[in-house]
Write an enzyme that holds these catalytic residues in place. Structure first.
Site: not given
Ligand code: COA
Ligand code: MG
Length: 296
Positions: A9, A20, A66, A129, A156, A222-223, A270
């Protein structure tokens, strides 16, 4: 069947993260308009997702969007903003009833007709959820052939039933098992819960392996840090593939000799062992590790 070992996500209003995501070799990219996006950024998220669908090369990654929950008042605008730009699928959160899926199904079907796209080309995935979603699983899982996977949302669900989340996850274990069981009953993929501590790779690996052992086909992430260990956990290793082939061969030759159950390396084999071996090969096939029946 598309492999869905990891479903990543990112907030739909964050073009940088979507871009990215396209570089990570992840099975599914889910651009969010729901809880990952602030209420005052929903319109920006819709526009950003449309622009990503037009300008980015997603390679082999599945392009999912989504929408907000049915009944939120946002779902129709979400859906009709992205559908004409032909995502591969729509993810519906907080599904309580089969009727909610049927409503989205109708919207997609009429868009497909309008644009002359093959019927069923845009797939559906439902997130289970809520307590009501869990008790309505038998009808939800059979709502429409367009539905390809069920996702289990632990955070959730815990909120909905008044549970407090723990590392072990016993508070959501019934619901987690219910999702994987209903998915299997209706030939859907099941996608496991998010592991929110994206710095703890060891913990993530353990939870992903547990999900794979339970029968999940993949896990929500999520990362970017989480892609590799999760996709690996849902890909059978060479040893498991070799073992599965060995079991199938041994089973076939024992059947010919008139033996349904037999001992192989000190363990009973089996019919259920054959099913388990076939599951391993199906997963290896989905991940592109083997072709056909797995024999070289
Ligand atoms: N998808 C794509 N790229 C992501 C990412 C994700 N989910 N999360 C982080 N990145 C990228 C960042 O943009 C950063 O890229 P850059 O170096 O080119 O700037 C790199 O990965 C490192 O990120 P980092 O600094 O460790 O994380 P952050 O503090 O920027 O973000 C979150 C942390 C949790 C906010 C982020 O991971 C995120 O948005 N996750 C998804 C949240 C979401 O969609 N929630 C709803 C569904 S459960
Ligand atoms: Mg949810």
């Amino acid at each position: 069947m598309h492999a869905r070992r990891a479903l990543l996500y990112m907030p739909g209003d964050d073009f940088r993260k979507i871009r990215k995501a396209t570089t990570l070799g992840v099975d599914c990219i889910c651009m969010d308009m729901e809880d990952g996006v602030a209420v005052n950024r929903k319109a920006v998220a819709r526009e950003t997702i449309v622009s990503a669908l037009h300008t980015l090369d997603f390679g082999q990654s599945e392009r999912l969007a989504r929408i907000n929950a049915i009944g939120s008042g946002l779902e129709s605008d979400d859906l009709h903003s992205v559908l004409p730009h032909r995502p591969d699928g729509i993810v519906i959160p907080k599904v309580d009833t089969a009727n909610q899926i049927l409503w989205v199904n109708e919207q997609i079907a009429s868009t497909e007709t309008e644009y002359g796209w093959p019927e069923g080309s845009i797939i559906l995935i439902a997130i289970i959820e809520t307590a009501r979603g869990i008790i309505n699983l038998p009808t939800i899982a059979q709502a429409t052939p367009r539905l390809k996977a069920l996702i289990f949302g632990a955070e959730d669900l815990a909120g909905d039933i008044g549970a407090l989340r723990t590392g072990e996850g016993w508070e959501v274990f019934y619901a987690r098992s219910a999702v994987v069981t209903h998915a299997a009953a209706f030939e859907l993929q099941a996608i496991d819960m998010v592991f929110i501590d994206f710095h703890d790779i060891e913990g993530l690996r353990r939870e992903a392996q547990q999900g794979a052992q339970m029968g999940f086909a993949g896990k929500q992430i999520i990362h970017p840090n989480q892609v590799e260990s999760v996709q690996q956990a849902f890909t059978p290793d060479d040893e498991s593939i070799a073992r599965a082939l060995y079991i199938l061969e041994a089973f076939a030759s024992h059947q010919e000799a008139g033996l349904g159950a037999f001992a192989l390396d000190g363990k009973m084999i089996d019919a259920p062992s054959v099913k388990a071996a076939e599951h391993v090969l199906a997963r290896a096939r989905a991940a592109g590790k083997i072709k056909g029946n797995g024999h070289p």
